[in-house]
Design a protein around this motif. Sequence first.
Motif, PDB file in Angstrom:
ATOM      1  N   GLU A 176       0.824  -1.205   0.000  1.00  0.00           N
ATOM      2  CA  GLU A 176       0.000   0.000   0.000  1.00  0.00           C
ATOM      3  C   GLU A 176       0.862   1.260   0.000  1.00  0.00           C
ATOM      4  O   GLU A 176       0.537   2.244  -0.666  1.00  0.00           O
ATOM      5  N   LYS A 177       1.966   1.223   0.735  1.00  0.00           N
ATOM      6  CA  LYS A 177       2.879   2.371   0.756  1.00  0.00           C
ATOM      7  C   LYS A 177       3.499   2.604  -0.618  1.00  0.00           C
ATOM      8  O   LYS A 177       3.642   3.743  -1.056  1.00  0.00           O
ATOM      9  N   ARG A 227       3.668   5.816  -5.617  1.00  0.00           N
ATOM     10  CA  ARG A 227       3.436   5.933  -7.062  1.00  0.00           C
ATOM     11  C   ARG A 227       2.361   6.975  -7.361  1.00  0.00           C
ATOM     12  O   ARG A 227       2.509   7.794  -8.267  1.00  0.00           O
ATOM     13  N   GLU A 228       1.281   6.954  -6.583  1.00  0.00           N
ATOM     14  CA  GLU A 228       0.206   7.921  -6.802  1.00  0.00           C
ATOM     15  C   GLU A 228       0.689   9.351  -6.546  1.00  0.00           C
ATOM     16  O   GLU A 228       0.362  10.268  -7.301  1.00  0.00           O
ATOM     17  N   ASP A 276       2.972  10.339  -9.453  1.00  0.00           N
ATOM     18  CA  ASP A 276       2.185  10.642 -10.653  1.00  0.00           C
ATOM     19  C   ASP A 276       1.537  12.012 -10.547  1.00  0.00           C
ATOM     20  O   ASP A 276       1.481  12.766 -11.522  1.00  0.00           O
ATOM     21  N   GLU A 277       1.045  12.344  -9.360  1.00  0.00           N
ATOM     22  CA  GLU A 277       0.423  13.649  -9.162  1.00  0.00           C
ATOM     23  C   GLU A 277       1.445  14.774  -9.326  1.00  0.00           C
ATOM     24  O   GLU A 277       1.183  15.786  -9.962  1.00  0.00           O
ATOM     25  N   LEU A 278       2.633  14.581  -8.774  1.00  0.00           N
ATOM     26  CA  LEU A 278       3.691  15.584  -8.925  1.00  0.00           C
ATOM     27  C   LEU A 278       4.141  15.699 -10.379  1.00  0.00           C
ATOM     28  O   LEU A 278       4.361  16.793 -10.884  1.00  0.00           O
ATOM     29  N   ALA A 279       4.268  14.567 -11.051  1.00  0.00           N
ATOM     30  CA  ALA A 279       4.716  14.574 -12.443  1.00  0.00           C
ATOM     31  C   ALA A 279       3.719  15.271 -13.357  1.00  0.00           C
ATOM     32  O   ALA A 279       4.101  15.789 -14.407  1.00  0.00           O
ATOM     33  N   ALA A 280       2.464  15.310 -12.949  1.00  0.00           N
ATOM     34  CA  ALA A 280       1.440  15.968 -13.753  1.00  0.00           C
ATOM     35  C   ALA A 280       1.535  17.490 -13.653  1.00  0.00           C
ATOM     36  O   ALA A 280       0.832  18.199 -14.363  1.00  0.00           O
TER      37      ALA A 280
END
Length: 78
Positions: free
Chosen positions: A16-17, A22-23, A26-30
Amino acid sequence: MIAEKIPELKRLSVDEKLILVRELWDELAAQPNAFPPREDHIKLLRERLEHYRQHPRDTIAWEEIKARILASRSVVEV
């Protein structure tokens, strides 16, 4: 630490960590414009590009590096 502010994080499993990381990534990369390039990084990239231009034969293609890594793994696993 942020983890201390969100005690539920400590109860997450390792899987889960990893999903959370990863989530978050992905949010930062966006939002690439939220992270302007640092001057020291720009300087280093310029230096490396100039070195490449002066010494292009010093470069090794990714395919060759990958092949070397994979070949070394098969030797170690035997």
